[in-house]
Scaffold this motif. Structure first.
Motif, PDB file in Angstrom:
ATOM      1  N   ASN A  93       0.851  -1.294   0.083  1.00 14.77           N
ATOM      2  CA  ASN A  93      -0.289  -0.173  -0.052  1.00 14.77           C
ATOM      3  C   ASN A  93       0.894   0.897  -0.246  1.00 14.77           C
ATOM      4  O   ASN A  93       0.735   2.397  -0.627  1.00 14.77           O
ATOM      5  CB  ASN A  93      -0.992  -0.234   1.668  1.00 14.77           C
ATOM      6  N   ALA A  94       2.033   1.527   0.570  1.00 12.19           N
ATOM      7  CA  ALA A  94       3.006   2.553   0.880  1.00 12.19           C
ATOM      8  C   ALA A  94       3.342   2.134  -0.992  1.00 12.19           C
ATOM      9  O   ALA A  94       3.975   3.539  -1.065  1.00 12.19           O
ATOM     10  CB  ALA A  94       4.259   2.632   1.765  1.00 12.19           C
TER      11      ALA A  94
ATOM     12  N   GLU B 292       2.268   1.612  -3.879  1.00 15.06           N
ATOM     13  CA  GLU B 292       1.117   2.333  -4.642  1.00 15.06           C
ATOM     14  C   GLU B 292       1.009   4.243  -3.610  1.00 15.06           C
ATOM     15  O   GLU B 292       1.187   5.018  -4.680  1.00 15.06           O
ATOM     16  CB  GLU B 292      -0.189   1.810  -4.169  1.00 15.06           C
ATOM     17  N   LYS B 293       0.782   4.528  -2.858  1.00 11.56           N
ATOM     18  CA  LYS B 293       0.349   5.735  -1.759  1.00 11.56           C
ATOM     19  C   LYS B 293       1.834   6.513  -2.089  1.00 11.56           C
ATOM     20  O   LYS B 293       1.165   7.505  -2.657  1.00 11.56           O
ATOM     21  CB  LYS B 293       0.814   5.209  -0.192  1.00 11.56           C
ATOM     22  N   PHE B 294       2.834   6.096  -2.095  1.00  5.34           N
ATOM     23  CA  PHE B 294       3.847   7.165  -2.256  1.00  5.34           C
ATOM     24  C   PHE B 294       4.843   6.520  -3.231  1.00  5.34           C
ATOM     25  O   PHE B 294       5.598   7.663  -4.010  1.00  5.34           O
ATOM     26  CB  PHE B 294       5.002   6.725  -1.095  1.00  5.34           C
ATOM     27  N   ASP B 295       3.802   6.295  -4.601  1.00  9.89           N
ATOM     28  CA  ASP B 295       4.555   5.355  -5.902  1.00  9.89           C
ATOM     29  C   ASP B 295       6.497   5.283  -5.957  1.00  9.89           C
ATOM     30  O   ASP B 295       6.883   5.910  -6.806  1.00  9.89           O
ATOM     31  CB  ASP B 295       4.574   7.383  -6.839  1.00  9.89           C
ATOM     32  N   LEU B 296       6.707   4.657  -4.921  1.00  8.46           N
ATOM     33  CA  LEU B 296       8.086   3.981  -4.094  1.00  8.46           C
ATOM     34  C   LEU B 296       8.460   3.295  -6.004  1.00  8.46           C
ATOM     35  O   LEU B 296       7.378   2.354  -6.201  1.00  8.46           O
ATOM     36  CB  LEU B 296       8.004   3.567  -3.687  1.00  8.46           C
ATOM     37  N   ASN B 297       9.501   3.423  -6.153  1.00 10.94           N
ATOM     38  CA  ASN B 297       9.898   2.771  -7.288  1.00 10.94           C
ATOM     39  C   ASN B 297      10.519   1.847  -6.945  1.00 10.94           C
ATOM     40  O   ASN B 297      10.747   0.956  -5.825  1.00 10.94           O
ATOM     41  CB  ASN B 297      11.304   3.189  -8.099  1.00 10.94           C
ATOM     42  N   ASP B 298      11.014   0.678  -7.655  1.00 12.09           N
ATOM     43  CA  ASP B 298      10.304  -0.735  -7.435  1.00 12.09           C
ATOM     44  C   ASP B 298      12.373  -1.171  -7.057  1.00 12.09           C
ATOM     45  O   ASP B 298      12.262  -2.221  -6.078  1.00 12.09           O
ATOM     46  CB  ASP B 298      10.883  -1.537  -9.112  1.00 12.09           C
ATOM     47  N   ASP B 299      12.874  -0.355  -7.145  1.00 10.10           N
ATOM     48  CA  ASP B 299      14.583  -0.576  -6.160  1.00 10.10           C
ATOM     49  C   ASP B 299      14.447  -0.458  -5.027  1.00 10.10           C
ATOM     50  O   ASP B 299      14.703  -1.391  -3.536  1.00 10.10           O
ATOM     51  CB  ASP B 299      15.609  -0.364  -6.407  1.00 10.10           C
ATOM     52  N   ILE B 300      13.636  -0.105  -4.371  1.00  7.59           N
ATOM     53  CA  ILE B 300      13.554   1.134  -2.784  1.00  7.59           C
ATOM     54  C   ILE B 300      12.154   0.095  -2.666  1.00  7.59           C
ATOM     55  O   ILE B 300      12.790  -0.008  -1.366  1.00  7.59           O
ATOM     56  CB  ILE B 300      13.037   2.269  -3.210  1.00  7.59           C
TER      57      ILE B 300
ATOM     58  N   ILE C  65      12.949  -2.265   0.621  1.00  9.47           N
ATOM     59  CA  ILE C  65      11.785  -2.437   2.265  1.00  9.47           C
ATOM     60  C   ILE C  65      11.742  -3.017   2.074  1.00  9.47           C
ATOM     61  O   ILE C  65      11.392  -3.788   3.701  1.00  9.47           O
ATOM     62  CB  ILE C  65      10.753  -0.279   0.994  1.00  9.47           C
ATOM     63  N   MET C  66      10.968  -3.398   1.540  1.00  7.32           N
ATOM     64  CA  MET C  66      10.372  -5.326   1.580  1.00  7.32           C
ATOM     65  C   MET C  66      10.800  -6.125   3.065  1.00  7.32           C
ATOM     66  O   MET C  66      10.692  -6.476   3.713  1.00  7.32           O
ATOM     67  CB  MET C  66       9.745  -5.813   0.000  1.00  7.32           C
TER      68      MET C  66
ATOM     69  N   THR D  37       5.557   1.709  12.059  1.00 10.13           N
ATOM     70  CA  THR D  37       5.300   3.168  12.101  1.00 10.13           C
ATOM     71  C   THR D  37       5.857   3.248  10.585  1.00 10.13           C
ATOM     72  O   THR D  37       6.637   3.512  10.618  1.00 10.13           O
ATOM     73  CB  THR D  37       5.701   3.486  13.499  1.00 10.13           C
ATOM     74  N   LEU D  38       5.108   4.344   9.722  1.00 10.01           N
ATOM     75  CA  LEU D  38       5.783   4.384   8.677  1.00 10.01           C
ATOM     76  C   LEU D  38       5.516   5.674   8.444  1.00 10.01           C
ATOM     77  O   LEU D  38       4.871   6.719   9.276  1.00 10.01           O
ATOM     78  CB  LEU D  38       4.859   3.649   7.514  1.00 10.01           C
ATOM     79  N   THR D  39       6.771   6.400   8.271  1.00 10.83           N
ATOM     80  CA  THR D  39       6.633   8.234   8.541  1.00 10.83           C
ATOM     81  C   THR D  39       7.299   8.696   7.280  1.00 10.83           C
ATOM     82  O   THR D  39       8.330   8.436   6.836  1.00 10.83           O
ATOM     83  CB  THR D  39       7.644   8.302   9.438  1.00 10.83           C
TER      84      THR D  39
END
Length: 133
Positions: free
Chosen positions: A24-25, A27-35, A39-40, A66-68
């Motif tokens: 969900n994060a 999608e919501k924050f449009d993270l690129n695949d590497d990051i 993160i995962m 918690t995500l900030t």
């Protein structure tokens, strides 16, 4: 500043909820695949450690993630209800005598995948920072 959190009982099957939270994060924050990949792996590893080592697989104890979101970076904080641990004196998983041992690689992985790793509150809290600039 954007802050979102999720609290789960210490059961290994709840890692699926953490994975969905990270999806969900993305999608919501449009993270690129590497990051997203870093993160995962790093965050699920931290939550796994909190469940297994921190809370001793005690489903009465919770893990809080918690995500900030700040300017140019995303932070994940994982907190357990355990007694903490000495994060300064961990065996090096790359040392020859430790290569065959199961485990011991989680924190090593986190330190390589995250841009910043901090331990607080006697090791009960781990913060993982990722630059998304």
């Amino acid at each position: 500043m954007n802050i979102i959190n999720i609290e789960i009982p210490s059961l290994s099957e709840n890692i699926r909820m953490i994975e969905s939270f990270i999806d969900n994060a993305k999608e919501k924050f449009d993270l690129n695949d590497d990051i997203y990949g870093n993160i995962m792996i790093a965050v699920t590893e931290a939550v796994n450690n909190a469940i297994r080592h921190g809370n001793g697989n005690d489903k009465a104890k919770n893990v809080i993630l918690t995500l900030t979101l700040e300017e140019g970076r995303i932070n994940f904080q994982v907190e357990d209800e355990g007694n903490g641990f000495d994060h300064q004196n961990l065996p090096d998983p790359t040392a020859p005598e430790n290569l065959e041992k199961p485990g011991g690689r989680g924190i090593f992985l986190m330190k390589h995948l995250a841009d910043e790793v901090r331990f607080e509150n006697n090791g009960k809290v781990v913060s993982l920072g990722f630059y998304i600039g």
